[in-house]
Motif scaffolding. Structure first.
Motif, short mmCIF file in Angstrom:
data_model
loop_
_atom_site.label_atom_id
_atom_site.label_comp_id
_atom_site.label_asym_id
_atom_site.label_seq_id
_atom_site.Cartn_x
_atom_site.Cartn_y
_atom_site.Cartn_z
N SER A 164 20.12 -17.86 -41.99
CA SER A 164 20.74 -17.87 -40.89
C SER A 164 21.33 -16.34 -40.66
CB SER A 164 21.91 -18.64 -40.73
OG SER A 164 21.59 -19.98 -40.98
N ARG A 165 20.56 -15.52 -41.20
CA ARG A 165 20.98 -13.92 -40.82
C ARG A 165 20.53 -13.14 -39.80
NH1 ARG A 165 25.91 -13.08 -43.07
NH2 ARG A 165 25.67 -10.84 -42.92
N ILE A 166 21.02 -12.46 -39.02
CA ILE A 166 20.51 -11.59 -38.06
C ILE A 166 20.11 -10.31 -38.65
CG2 ILE A 166 20.80 -10.12 -35.81
CD1 ILE A 166 22.43 -12.43 -34.48
N VAL A 167 18.98 -10.26 -38.76
CA VAL A 167 18.50 -8.97 -39.67
C VAL A 167 18.66 -7.41 -38.73
CG1 VAL A 167 16.54 -7.75 -40.76
CG2 VAL A 167 16.84 -10.12 -40.91
N TRP A 168 18.35 -7.67 -37.60
CA TRP A 168 18.64 -6.51 -36.66
C TRP A 168 18.44 -7.23 -35.06
CZ3 TRP A 168 15.08 -4.40 -33.19
CH2 TRP A 168 13.52 -4.80 -33.37
N GLN A 169 18.87 -6.36 -34.14
CA GLN A 169 18.70 -6.95 -32.95
C GLN A 169 19.08 -5.62 -31.93
OE1 GLN A 169 21.92 -9.60 -31.99
NE2 GLN A 169 23.31 -8.62 -33.20
N THR A 170 18.45 -5.72 -30.76
CA THR A 170 18.37 -4.52 -29.76
C THR A 170 19.93 -4.79 -28.87
OG1 THR A 170 17.30 -5.78 -28.18
CG2 THR A 170 16.02 -4.25 -29.44
N PRO A 171 20.47 -3.82 -28.40
CA PRO A 171 21.74 -3.93 -27.57
C PRO A 171 21.56 -5.08 -26.64
CG PRO A 171 21.29 -1.76 -28.05
CD PRO A 171 19.98 -2.33 -28.40
N LEU A 172 20.54 -5.23 -25.85
CA LEU A 172 20.13 -6.30 -25.01
C LEU A 172 20.42 -7.83 -25.47
CD1 LEU A 172 20.30 -7.10 -22.02
CD2 LEU A 172 17.65 -6.55 -22.34
N ALA A 173 19.66 -7.80 -26.61
CA ALA A 173 19.82 -9.15 -27.42
C ALA A 173 21.25 -9.35 -27.95
CB ALA A 173 18.86 -8.86 -28.58
N ARG A 174 21.91 -8.55 -28.29
CA ARG A 174 23.13 -8.53 -28.67
C ARG A 174 24.19 -8.91 -27.58
NH1 ARG A 174 24.19 -3.90 -30.34
NH2 ARG A 174 23.69 -4.29 -32.36
N ASP A 175 24.09 -8.31 -26.22
CA ASP A 175 24.56 -8.92 -25.27
C ASP A 175 24.29 -10.07 -24.89
OD1 ASP A 175 25.85 -6.41 -25.23
OD2 ASP A 175 24.51 -5.57 -23.68
N LEU A 176 23.29 -10.72 -24.77
CA LEU A 176 22.74 -12.16 -24.42
C LEU A 176 23.38 -12.98 -25.31
CD1 LEU A 176 19.07 -11.60 -23.22
CD2 LEU A 176 21.13 -12.01 -21.69
N LEU A 177 23.16 -12.94 -26.72
CA LEU A 177 23.57 -13.85 -27.64
C LEU A 177 25.13 -13.89 -27.67
CD1 LEU A 177 21.42 -12.92 -30.77
CD2 LEU A 177 21.21 -14.78 -29.37
N ASN A 178 25.92 -12.84 -27.13
CA ASN A 178 27.55 -12.81 -27.02
C ASN A 178 27.70 -13.57 -26.00
OD1 ASN A 178 28.43 -11.64 -29.62
ND2 ASN A 178 27.98 -9.70 -28.63
N ALA A 179 26.90 -13.26 -24.73
CA ALA A 179 27.20 -14.01 -23.48
C ALA A 179 27.10 -15.49 -23.47
CB ALA A 179 26.37 -13.58 -22.43
N TYR A 180 25.91 -15.91 -24.17
CA TYR A 180 25.55 -17.33 -24.11
C TYR A 180 26.26 -18.30 -25.58
CZ TYR A 180 22.15 -17.11 -20.49
OH TYR A 180 21.60 -16.88 -19.23
N PHE A 181 26.53 -17.39 -26.49
CA PHE A 181 27.00 -18.28 -27.91
C PHE A 181 28.43 -17.65 -28.36
CE2 PHE A 181 22.23 -18.26 -27.75
CZ PHE A 181 22.18 -19.61 -27.43
N ALA A 182 28.87 -16.36 -27.70
CA ALA A 182 29.88 -15.66 -28.21
C ALA A 182 29.73 -15.35 -29.69
CB ALA A 182 31.05 -16.57 -28.26
N ASN A 183 28.64 -14.75 -29.88
CA ASN A 183 27.87 -14.85 -31.29
C ASN A 183 28.36 -13.59 -31.87
OD1 ASN A 183 25.83 -16.27 -32.91
ND2 ASN A 183 25.04 -14.08 -32.94
#
Length: 317
Positions: A164-183
């Motif tokens: 279940s690990r996020i290996v890497w992500q772009t800044p926009l992906a990080r923003d979307l995951l935080n916005a939708y899932f407080a991830n």
């Protein structure tokens, strides 16, 4: 043992400063042998003589490859590797273990700790250089790919489903995951893991994976596979869509009126003329009149053709 730093020789005309190798070993003779060989081959060389300084230097310099001694006093190489792989900033750096332990259990331990490769002692510089060159090329390609995705504003995330690990992500992906899932940055949300499992099953059955990941009001987060980068590692592209932005994209793409774009948008969503009339406060007859104008502007003759063409534009095609 006293910490020893071996300063790299000057190399003012290097083609790149990104080819950095961090050597971690508590034996000065090994450091000297490897440092000279790597420096002569054109790499920028950093050294550390214990686990703590290795972790600090890795975080500060983000080397392209780490040569890591398995057995050291204090924090051994296996624990150093585990900590590097648990740190979001350093988890993508390839680790090549250096060990005199060739028993299967030790080799397995090296890979289980996050090692990408290993070489055995006594060190043979030619072998080390060959291994480093291969991992350096892979690291460089991954860095270039991520830089390109960042530059073009792609919302892309790499997920290792097994843990279940996020290996890497772009800044926009990080923003979307935080916005939708407080991830959190390092753990994939359950919704994304469930989507990967369902989408992977659909692909195995030669079906088109459903793009919808989640919805919040009139906003939707869509996902699509970009690539499989490992046995259980998936590269996923995220895209946010909402009713208003979709309508605007149809207006711009086909020179539609506001109402025509709204009708076409709901056609794409699979609504009937009656449904669309209820949504927009119009009669089905008026909706059909709008559809006639839409067909003419899009150069199509059927509802399905119009929907397919519009869907392609809405997805950025």
């Amino acid at each position: 043992m006293t910490s020893v730093d071996l300063a790299p020789k000057e190399a003012p005309f290097r083609e790149t400063i990104s080819d950095i190798v961090l050597i971690v070993d508590d034996i000065p003779e090994n450091l000297s042998l490897l440092h000279d060989a790597l420096d002569e081959a054109g790499y920028t060389v950093l050294v550390a003589t214990n686990g703590e300084s290795a972790l600090q230097r890795a975080r500060q310099s983000l080397p392209d490859v780490i040569l890591l001694d398995a057995l050291m006093p204090g924090i051994d190489g296996f624990e150093v590797a585990r900590r590097l792989k648990a740190d979001f900033a350093t988890q993508q750096i390839p680790i090549v273990f250096m060990t005199g332990l060739t028993e299967t259990e030790h080799v397995v331990a090296a890979f289980a700790a996050g090692g990408a490769d290993y070489v055995t002692k006594p060190i043979r510089p030619a072998e080390v250089l060959a291994r480093i060159a291969a991992h350096m090329q892979n690291a460089r390609q991954m860095k270039q790919a991520r830089s390109a995705l960042d530059a073009f504003g792609q919302a892309t995330v790499a997920v290792r489903a097994a843990d279940s690990r996020i290996v890497w992500q772009t800044p926009l992906a990080r923003d979307l995951l935080n916005a939708y899932f407080a991830n959190p940055e390092t753990v994939a949300p359950e919704e994304l893991l469930a989507w990967i499992a369902a989408a992977n099953a659909a692909r195995r059955d030669q079906r088109e994976p459903a793009p919808l990941l989640t919805a919040q009001g009139n906003k939707r987060l869509l996902a699509s596979f970009h690539d499989q980068t490992g046995d259980d590692e998936w590269l996923v592209v995220l895209r946010e869509e909402n009713d208003a932005s979709a309508v605007e994209s149809l207006i711009a793409a086909f020179r539609l009126t506001q109402r025509e774009a709204e009708v076409l948008y709901w056609v794409v969503q699979g609504k009937t003329s009656k449904d669309i009339g209820d949504i927009l406060g119009s009669s089905p007859r008026t909706v059909n009149k709008h559809l006639e104008h839409i067909y003419e502007k899009l150069g199509v003759e059927t509802r399905t053709a119009a929907a397919n063409l519009a869907l392609g534009k809405m997805r950025g095609g």
